[in-house]
Enzyme design. Sequence first.
Site, short mmCIF file in Angstrom:
data_model
loop_
_atom_site.label_atom_id
_atom_site.label_comp_id
_atom_site.label_asym_id
_atom_site.label_seq_id
_atom_site.Cartn_x
_atom_site.Cartn_y
_atom_site.Cartn_z
N ASP A 1 29.91 12.39 70.16
CA ASP A 1 28.96 13.41 69.82
C ASP A 1 27.72 12.76 69.24
OD1 ASP A 1 29.53 16.73 68.86
OD2 ASP A 1 27.63 15.46 68.01
N GLY B 1 29.54 29.06 66.51
CA GLY B 1 28.40 28.02 66.38
C GLY B 1 28.44 27.33 67.81
N HIS C 1 33.97 22.71 75.83
CA HIS C 1 34.06 21.11 75.05
C HIS C 1 35.03 21.11 73.86
CE1 HIS C 1 30.54 22.97 73.52
NE2 HIS C 1 30.65 22.46 72.21
N HIS D 1 36.14 19.22 70.34
CA HIS D 1 35.68 18.24 69.47
C HIS D 1 37.17 17.52 69.04
CE1 HIS D 1 31.55 20.02 68.44
NE2 HIS D 1 32.26 21.05 69.24
P1 5GP Z 1 29.21 23.11 69.65
O1 5GP Z 1 28.49 23.50 68.58
O2 5GP Z 1 28.61 23.80 70.90
O3 5GP Z 1 30.69 23.37 69.31
O4 5GP Z 1 29.16 21.59 69.85
C1 5GP Z 1 28.21 20.74 70.54
C2 5GP Z 1 28.15 19.54 70.17
O5 5GP Z 1 27.22 18.77 71.11
C3 5GP Z 1 27.44 19.39 68.95
O6 5GP Z 1 28.43 18.68 67.95
C4 5GP Z 1 26.25 18.39 69.49
O7 5GP Z 1 26.07 17.45 68.35
C5 5GP Z 1 26.76 17.67 70.70
N1 5GP Z 1 25.52 17.53 71.47
C6 5GP Z 1 24.33 18.36 71.62
N2 5GP Z 1 23.78 17.64 72.53
C7 5GP Z 1 24.31 16.38 72.95
C8 5GP Z 1 23.85 15.23 73.70
O8 5GP Z 1 22.87 15.21 74.39
N3 5GP Z 1 24.43 14.19 73.75
C9 5GP Z 1 25.70 14.13 73.05
N4 5GP Z 1 26.56 12.89 73.15
N5 5GP Z 1 26.18 15.35 72.16
C10 5GP Z 1 25.53 16.35 72.19
#
Ligand code: 5GP
Length: 110
Positions: free
Chosen positions: A30, A93, A100, A102
């Site tokens: 991440d 969030g 995806h 985590h």
């Molecule tokens: P969400 O908030 O949708 O559950 O998680 C999305 C995750 O994607 C976040 O933890 C954010 O830091 C990560 N993220 C967003 N853009 C990028 C990117 O360009 N590269 C990587 N490696 N992670 C990303």
Amino acid sequence: MEDCLFCKIIKGEIPCDKVYEDDKVLSFKDINPEAPVHVLTVPKKHISSTNDLKAEDEELVGYIYTVMVKIAKQLGISEKGYRIISNCGEDAGQTVSHIHFHLLGGGKLD
Ligand code: 5GP
Ligand code: ZN
């Protein structure tokens, strides 16, 4: 899918710090880690969120979990413990509309 950040990462159009890849999934660090170990695992098939999972995806989701458990072992966090989560929708969030998972660990989690 065009205009999907994670599809672009999967296609190599946007770089990532890759942890694991095979024909079905990609795992990468991440960009904004919330734990010492914070790895995202995505299916190569575009699925927007858990709301969009179909019966045909059951095996894929199970496969993603087994890949993440292997990564946890390889990164040395499986003994002490870790968390696997998938945010779905605004209230949870979710910021990227490509499903995806985590993997968080490497220290005491909130
Ligand atoms: P969400 O908030 O949708 O559950 O998680 C999305 C995750 O994607 C976040 O933890 C954010 O830091 C990560 N993220 C967003 N853009 C990028 C990117 O360009 N590269 C990587 N490696 N992670 C990303
Ligand atoms: Zn996508």
